[in-house]
Motif scaffolding. Structure first.
Motif, mmCIF file in Angstrom:
data_model
loop_
_atom_site.group_PDB
_atom_site.id
_atom_site.type_symbol
_atom_site.label_atom_id
_atom_site.label_comp_id
_atom_site.label_asym_id
_atom_site.label_seq_id
_atom_site.Cartn_x
_atom_site.Cartn_y
_atom_site.Cartn_z
ATOM 1 N N ASP A 1 0.850 -1.191 0.000
ATOM 2 C CA ASP A 1 0.000 0.000 0.000
ATOM 3 C C ASP A 1 0.890 1.247 0.000
ATOM 4 O O ASP A 1 1.604 1.503 0.972
ATOM 5 C CB ASP A 1 -0.877 -0.054 1.262
ATOM 6 N N VAL B 1 -6.054 3.862 -6.208
ATOM 7 C CA VAL B 1 -4.975 4.420 -5.388
ATOM 8 C C VAL B 1 -5.259 5.885 -5.031
ATOM 9 O O VAL B 1 -4.899 6.352 -3.948
ATOM 10 C CB VAL B 1 -3.615 4.230 -6.112
ATOM 11 N N SER C 1 -2.185 4.187 -14.481
ATOM 12 C CA SER C 1 -3.115 3.780 -15.569
ATOM 13 C C SER C 1 -3.427 2.287 -15.659
ATOM 14 O O SER C 1 -4.224 1.894 -16.506
ATOM 15 C CB SER C 1 -2.608 4.243 -16.963
ATOM 16 N N THR C 2 -2.795 1.446 -14.815
ATOM 17 C CA THR C 2 -3.042 -0.006 -15.000
ATOM 18 C C THR C 2 -4.270 -0.509 -14.243
ATOM 19 O O THR C 2 -4.573 -1.698 -14.277
ATOM 20 C CB THR C 2 -1.824 -0.865 -14.590
ATOM 21 N N GLY C 3 -4.969 0.389 -13.559
ATOM 22 C CA GLY C 3 -6.201 0.004 -12.869
ATOM 23 C C GLY C 3 -7.397 0.282 -13.771
ATOM 24 O O GLY C 3 -7.510 -0.268 -14.876
ATOM 25 N N VAL C 4 -8.248 1.170 -13.312
ATOM 26 C CA VAL C 4 -9.483 1.500 -14.034
ATOM 27 C C VAL C 4 -9.195 2.001 -15.456
ATOM 28 O O VAL C 4 -9.986 1.788 -16.374
ATOM 29 C CB VAL C 4 -10.273 2.567 -13.239
ATOM 30 N N GLU D 1 -1.582 -5.208 -7.347
ATOM 31 C CA GLU D 1 -2.210 -6.434 -7.861
ATOM 32 C C GLU D 1 -1.152 -7.354 -8.467
ATOM 33 O O GLU D 1 -0.127 -6.883 -8.982
ATOM 34 C CB GLU D 1 -3.216 -6.078 -8.953
#
Ligand code: ADP
Length: 198
Positions: free
Chosen positions: A39, A62, A147-150, A186
């Protein structure tokens, strides 16, 4: 952060051993770059980099975690800044975070029809965050996986852009940056950085 480094010892092993990469960055750069899984809001560094949206007013992922941990003062300062364009970066105080400052950068929403445009924007995020960090006297910095999430950027491609951009910056600038940490959350990003970093 020392604790996080310990708990990610296995991940570090797999990053730094057994590389078959034909390109070997200089030892002085390798020793300044790290990878952890955890985290980002727990890290006590000069700055952490937020994957913000263009309003700067907080969101999910995040961004939400950083705003929750920093407290409402962060939103108030961000509101004053009046937004940020894709690929740009701005800096705020860290308030209740252990990190002193937050660099907010706005990643691209990934477009599979225009991957090069997405890549240019993602590169700009890392470059502009690093430039801003150097200008502001930041010596230790952690990046979330922008940018690798939503926003849907493929993890492998994003990790490659992140690693290349940071390496190039450290090579080309007599930078005051002592430590750059990539923070993964992740598993897909852990795997992607394990492949890209060596
Ligand atoms: P974006 O909209 O730029 O894709 P997200 O916040 O959705 O931003 O995701 C960016 C990355 O941040 C993702 O890889 C996600 O797994 C990761 N993430 C989410 N929460 C945290 C956290 N507390 N610390 C570090 N990384 C996080």
């Amino acid at each position: 952060i020392a604790q996080l480094y310990q708990t990610s010892a296995l991940a570090k092993e797999s990053v730094f051993s057994g590389s078959t990469s034909s390109f070997l960055p200089s030892a002085s750069i390798n020793s300044r770059v790290g990878l952890i899984r955890g985290d980002i809001t727990k890290l006590q560094l000069d700055a952490i980099v937020n994957a913000a949206n263009s309003t700067l007013l907080g969101g999910g992922g995040v961004d939400g975690a950083i705003h929750r941990a920093a407290g409402p003062e962060l939103k108030a300062e961000c509101r004053e800044m009046g937004g940020c364009s894709t690929g740009d970066a701005v800096i705020s105080q860290g308030y209740h975070l252990p990190a002193k400052r937050v660099i907010h950068t706005v990643g691209p929403v990934y477009s599979s029809r225009e991957p090069q445009k997405s890549e240019r924007a993602l590169r700009s995020c890392y470059e502009n965050s690093l430039k801003l960090a150097s200008l502001e006297g930041v010596k230790t910095i952690a990046f979330s996986s922008i940018s690798t999430g939503v926003y849907g950027y493929p993890s492998q491609d994003a990790a490659k852009v992140a690693c290349e951009t940071v390496r190039r910056f450290l090579e080309n600038n007599g930078s005051i940056l002592e430590r750059v940490v990539f923070v993964t959350f992740e598993l897909k990003d852990v795997t992607a950085y394990n492949e890209a970093l060596p």
